[in-house]
Write an enzyme that holds these catalytic residues in place. Sequence first.
Site, PDB file in Angstrom:
ATOM      1  N   GLU A  36       0.851  -1.196   0.000  1.00  0.00           N
ATOM      2  CA  GLU A  36       0.000   0.000   0.000  1.00  0.00           C
ATOM      3  C   GLU A  36       0.883   1.241   0.000  1.00  0.00           C
ATOM      4  O   GLU A  36       1.810   1.338   0.783  1.00  0.00           O
ATOM      5  CB  GLU A  36      -0.916  -0.026   1.242  1.00  0.00           C
ATOM      6  CG  GLU A  36      -1.649   1.267   1.529  1.00  0.00           C
ATOM      7  CD  GLU A  36      -2.535   1.747   0.382  1.00  0.00           C
ATOM      8  OE1 GLU A  36      -3.402   0.977  -0.080  1.00  0.00           O
ATOM      9  OE2 GLU A  36      -2.340   2.897  -0.063  1.00  0.00           O
ATOM     10  N   LEU A  41      -4.077   1.854   6.038  1.00  0.00           N
ATOM     11  CA  LEU A  41      -4.773   0.873   5.199  1.00  0.00           C
ATOM     12  C   LEU A  41      -6.229   1.303   4.994  1.00  0.00           C
ATOM     13  O   LEU A  41      -6.748   2.141   5.726  1.00  0.00           O
ATOM     14  CB  LEU A  41      -4.733  -0.504   5.861  1.00  0.00           C
ATOM     15  CG  LEU A  41      -3.338  -1.104   6.121  1.00  0.00           C
ATOM     16  CD1 LEU A  41      -3.470  -2.521   6.691  1.00  0.00           C
ATOM     17  CD2 LEU A  41      -2.499  -1.140   4.848  1.00  0.00           C
ATOM     18  N   GLY A  43      -7.658   2.209   1.820  1.00  0.00           N
ATOM     19  CA  GLY A  43      -7.937   2.788   0.504  1.00  0.00           C
ATOM     20  C   GLY A  43      -8.827   4.012   0.559  1.00  0.00           C
ATOM     21  O   GLY A  43      -9.028   4.623   1.616  1.00  0.00           O
ATOM     22  N   GLY A 178     -21.441  17.847 -11.505  1.00  0.00           N
ATOM     23  CA  GLY A 178     -21.728  16.411 -11.546  1.00  0.00           C
ATOM     24  C   GLY A 178     -22.814  16.055 -10.547  1.00  0.00           C
ATOM     25  O   GLY A 178     -22.623  16.185  -9.332  1.00  0.00           O
ATOM     26  N   GLY A 179     -23.961  15.646 -11.056  1.00  0.00           N
ATOM     27  CA  GLY A 179     -25.087  15.276 -10.188  1.00  0.00           C
ATOM     28  C   GLY A 179     -25.198  13.774 -10.042  1.00  0.00           C
ATOM     29  O   GLY A 179     -26.281  13.202 -10.161  1.00  0.00           O
ATOM     30  N   ALA A 264     -17.153  16.493  -9.332  1.00  0.00           N
ATOM     31  CA  ALA A 264     -17.455  15.067  -9.081  1.00  0.00           C
ATOM     32  C   ALA A 264     -18.081  14.489 -10.341  1.00  0.00           C
ATOM     33  O   ALA A 264     -19.278  14.229 -10.409  1.00  0.00           O
ATOM     34  CB  ALA A 264     -18.409  14.937  -7.890  1.00  0.00           C
ATOM     35  N   ARG A 267     -14.974   8.733 -11.926  1.00  0.00           N
ATOM     36  CA  ARG A 267     -13.633   8.304 -11.532  1.00  0.00           C
ATOM     37  C   ARG A 267     -13.021   7.465 -12.655  1.00  0.00           C
ATOM     38  O   ARG A 267     -13.739   6.875 -13.463  1.00  0.00           O
ATOM     39  CB  ARG A 267     -13.698   7.479 -10.221  1.00  0.00           C
ATOM     40  CG  ARG A 267     -14.250   8.287  -9.057  1.00  0.00           C
ATOM     41  CD  ARG A 267     -14.283   7.474  -7.769  1.00  0.00           C
ATOM     42  NE  ARG A 267     -12.978   7.092  -7.297  1.00  0.00           N
ATOM     43  CZ  ARG A 267     -12.172   7.884  -6.568  1.00  0.00           C
ATOM     44  NH1 ARG A 267     -12.565   9.095  -6.222  1.00  0.00           N
ATOM     45  NH2 ARG A 267     -11.001   7.454  -6.178  1.00  0.00           N
ATOM     46  N   ASP A 307     -12.487  -1.373  -8.577  1.00  0.00           N
ATOM     47  CA  ASP A 307     -12.671  -0.295  -9.565  1.00  0.00           C
ATOM     48  C   ASP A 307     -11.791  -0.488 -10.798  1.00  0.00           C
ATOM     49  O   ASP A 307     -12.176  -0.104 -11.898  1.00  0.00           O
ATOM     50  CB  ASP A 307     -12.317   1.069  -8.948  1.00  0.00           C
ATOM     51  CG  ASP A 307     -13.331   1.520  -7.911  1.00  0.00           C
ATOM     52  OD1 ASP A 307     -14.262   0.742  -7.594  1.00  0.00           O
ATOM     53  OD2 ASP A 307     -13.188   2.650  -7.399  1.00  0.00           O
ATOM     54  N   HIS A 439     -45.209  -4.453  11.781  1.00  0.00           N
ATOM     55  CA  HIS A 439     -45.976  -3.236  11.533  1.00  0.00           C
ATOM     56  C   HIS A 439     -45.864  -2.325  12.747  1.00  0.00           C
ATOM     57  O   HIS A 439     -45.973  -2.810  13.871  1.00  0.00           O
ATOM     58  CB  HIS A 439     -47.448  -3.595  11.300  1.00  0.00           C
ATOM     59  CG  HIS A 439     -48.322  -2.380  11.144  1.00  0.00           C
ATOM     60  ND1 HIS A 439     -48.364  -1.657   9.979  1.00  0.00           N
ATOM     61  CD2 HIS A 439     -49.170  -1.761  12.014  1.00  0.00           C
ATOM     62  CE1 HIS A 439     -49.214  -0.646  10.136  1.00  0.00           C
ATOM     63  NE2 HIS A 439     -49.702  -0.681  11.354  1.00  0.00           N
TER      64      HIS A 439
HETATM   65  P1  NAD Z   1     -20.937   9.330 -11.129  1.00  0.00           P
HETATM   66  O1  NAD Z   1     -20.655   8.656 -12.415  1.00  0.00           O
HETATM   67  O2  NAD Z   1     -21.870   8.747 -10.154  1.00  0.00           O
HETATM   68  O3  NAD Z   1     -21.480  10.809 -11.411  1.00  0.00           O
HETATM   69  C1  NAD Z   1     -20.796  11.716 -12.217  1.00  0.00           C
HETATM   70  C2  NAD Z   1     -21.828  12.639 -12.822  1.00  0.00           C
HETATM   71  O4  NAD Z   1     -21.176  13.698 -13.462  1.00  0.00           O
HETATM   72  C3  NAD Z   1     -22.701  11.947 -13.853  1.00  0.00           C
HETATM   73  O5  NAD Z   1     -24.040  12.186 -13.531  1.00  0.00           O
HETATM   74  C4  NAD Z   1     -22.284  12.625 -15.157  1.00  0.00           C
HETATM   75  O6  NAD Z   1     -23.354  12.713 -16.076  1.00  0.00           O
HETATM   76  C5  NAD Z   1     -21.841  13.979 -14.671  1.00  0.00           C
HETATM   77  N1  NAD Z   1     -20.892  14.682 -15.518  1.00  0.00           N
HETATM   78  C6  NAD Z   1     -19.856  14.150 -16.217  1.00  0.00           C
HETATM   79  N2  NAD Z   1     -19.166  15.141 -16.835  1.00  0.00           N
HETATM   80  C7  NAD Z   1     -19.774  16.298 -16.495  1.00  0.00           C
HETATM   81  C8  NAD Z   1     -19.521  17.658 -16.803  1.00  0.00           C
HETATM   82  N3  NAD Z   1     -18.504  18.018 -17.593  1.00  0.00           N
HETATM   83  N4  NAD Z   1     -20.343  18.607 -16.301  1.00  0.00           N
HETATM   84  C9  NAD Z   1     -21.389  18.242 -15.512  1.00  0.00           C
HETATM   85  N5  NAD Z   1     -21.669  16.977 -15.185  1.00  0.00           N
HETATM   86  C10 NAD Z   1     -20.865  16.012 -15.671  1.00  0.00           C
HETATM   87  O7  NAD Z   1     -19.500   9.623 -10.496  1.00  0.00           O
HETATM   88  P2  NAD Z   1     -19.119  10.229  -9.072  1.00  0.00           P
HETATM   89  O8  NAD Z   1     -20.286  10.809  -8.407  1.00  0.00           O
HETATM   90  O9  NAD Z   1     -17.926  11.098  -9.338  1.00  0.00           O
HETATM   91  O10 NAD Z   1     -18.675   8.954  -8.306  1.00  0.00           O
HETATM   92  C11 NAD Z   1     -17.572   8.202  -8.810  1.00  0.00           C
HETATM   93  C12 NAD Z   1     -17.749   6.747  -8.536  1.00  0.00           C
HETATM   94  O11 NAD Z   1     -17.751   6.507  -7.156  1.00  0.00           O
HETATM   95  C13 NAD Z   1     -19.028   6.219  -9.118  1.00  0.00           C
HETATM   96  O12 NAD Z   1     -18.712   5.121  -9.929  1.00  0.00           O
HETATM   97  C14 NAD Z   1     -19.844   5.798  -7.940  1.00  0.00           C
HETATM   98  O13 NAD Z   1     -20.449   4.537  -8.162  1.00  0.00           O
HETATM   99  C15 NAD Z   1     -18.852   5.694  -6.808  1.00  0.00           C
HETATM  100  N6  NAD Z   1     -19.476   6.210  -5.602  1.00  0.00           N
HETATM  101  C16 NAD Z   1     -20.510   5.556  -5.079  1.00  0.00           C
HETATM  102  C17 NAD Z   1     -21.120   6.042  -3.953  1.00  0.00           C
HETATM  103  C18 NAD Z   1     -22.244   5.297  -3.354  1.00  0.00           C
HETATM  104  O14 NAD Z   1     -22.438   4.150  -3.702  1.00  0.00           O
HETATM  105  N7  NAD Z   1     -23.012   5.905  -2.488  1.00  0.00           N
HETATM  106  C19 NAD Z   1     -20.694   7.218  -3.369  1.00  0.00           C
HETATM  107  C20 NAD Z   1     -19.649   7.867  -3.952  1.00  0.00           C
HETATM  108  C21 NAD Z   1     -19.046   7.351  -5.065  1.00  0.00           C
END
Ligand code: NAD
Length: 469
Positions: A36, A41, A43, A178-179, A264, A267, A307, A439
């Site tokens: 690592e 540890l 990640g 990023g939503g 966001a 990844r 990943d 219930h």
């Molecule tokens: P994500 O893929 O969930 O969301 C990224 C969003 O950004 C998408 O909706 C995409 O359409 C949008 N996007 C991309 N380019 C853009 C731009 N130029 N302008 C505006 N919007 C844009 O990715 P994330 O939220 O970064 O998360 C990364 C990874 O981590 C995901 O694969 C997710 O599964 C994982 N993750 C999971 C959880 C969970 O399970 N609760 C929490 C955090 C992260």
Amino acid sequence: MSDDVHAQVLILGSGPGGYTAAFRAADLGLDVVLVERYPSLGGVCLNVGCIPSKALLHVAKVIAEARATSDHGVSFATPEIDLDALRAWKDGVVERLTGGVSGLAKARKVQVLEGEGRFTGPHALEVGDRTVTFDHAVVATGSRAIELPGIPHDDERVMDSTDALELPDIPQRLLVVGGGFIGLEMACVYDALGAKVTVVELAAQLIPGCDPDLVKPLHERIAGRYEAIHLQAGVESVKAGENGLRVTYTGDIEDATFDAVIVAVGREPNGGALGLEAADVDVDDRGFVPVDERQRTNVDHIHAIGDVVGGPMLAHKATYEARIAAEVIAGHDVAFDARGIPAVAYTDPEVAWVGLTELQARERDIPHETATFPWQASGRALSMDAGEGLTKLLVDPQTRRVIGAGIVGANAGELIAETGLGLEMGANAQDLGLTIHAHPTLSETVAFAAEVAEGTITDLTPKRRSPQG
Ligand code: NAD
């Protein structure tokens, strides 16, 4: 004395995938070395991802609930936020867990080497000035945040999820680009802590890929709280100025100035810079390492998980794959055969699904019936002020088996587990409907949705009559 080490199993990366593979392999009697690059540890998930974000989301939930009770006759004062104490609490949670993982490694005599690992051959990895030779290896190096062009990522007001979890301060106006999962979870935290949040999302809905009826209650809730939600829009440029970050959008949205921006937008895998070519392991153009259903790369004795192999980037998918890799190495006849991988957005309200979504069923032309139970008819949901939720099942019209499930509402991430078990066990809708649920609980809504599917629902007007007898 040489510093070189030999391992029956070398694991590269100590996230939930890596440490699970290491511990399972050790429990199966194999000598394990875990490499690592960071001192701690666990990640991304434990250190700068799932766990610290859940600690902050917990606080956000308490704040939101305290605010909501003012509509029910109980008012609390505006919360005073001591950021240093909040950060320390979050860091304490992380330390307990990462310390726990180190303890588990020690107890199993897993040798941990700190340093950046690089393959130098099919049976050799370099870590600093040491060489680890191995019989088998598991690549579990995870992923990193994608950076966007046109954005000054070196400006400290521009944050990725790691920076945002550090809680440097609470910006007055925050833009989340990023939503998806991370963007909406961070938006939820910063909104609760007092920032005015704007979300910009490229797709036509938040959490693209999720069924629209599950996203709607979340969208409506946050649209009422946030400054703006821009869909089908991106960020063209961010200019750093003394008084803020000037943002220009794509599309027809006016420029705006923010005190901070969280990026966001997904990844990307950490498969590129590991020297895997020296081990003859294929890596694709994007940095993913292709594997078969036994988590084997093109080189039989080198596995990859999590990943870095693609698919949903989720810790629980990585740990499932980790067990397969370790057991295959130990000679067991196992393979990836999960019917569903749950996805959970820990937003307010939470959104969760498992198995087929309705969107996928339609796209792939898979025969299905949809049964939805609105939480407006759940006594427990109403008494928790959570009536916006819904529970949905997708059922195979022939076998009546559950092929997918989706839930939006309080605790959706916990509630989805029952449907995941149903999916794995091949349960049909009747099995879920005839399971006696306590219930009044939110879990009842799963049984109610199953009753909707079977036409036996009594808590709603049935859409179709169940056959007599
Ligand atoms: P994500 O893929 O969930 O969301 C990224 C969003 O950004 C998408 O909706 C995409 O359409 C949008 N996007 C991309 N380019 C853009 C731009 N130029 N302008 C505006 N919007 C844009 O990715 P994330 O939220 O970064 O998360 C990364 C990874 O981590 C995901 O694969 C997710 O599964 C994982 N993750 C999971 C959880 C969970 O399970 N609760 C929490 C955090 C992260």
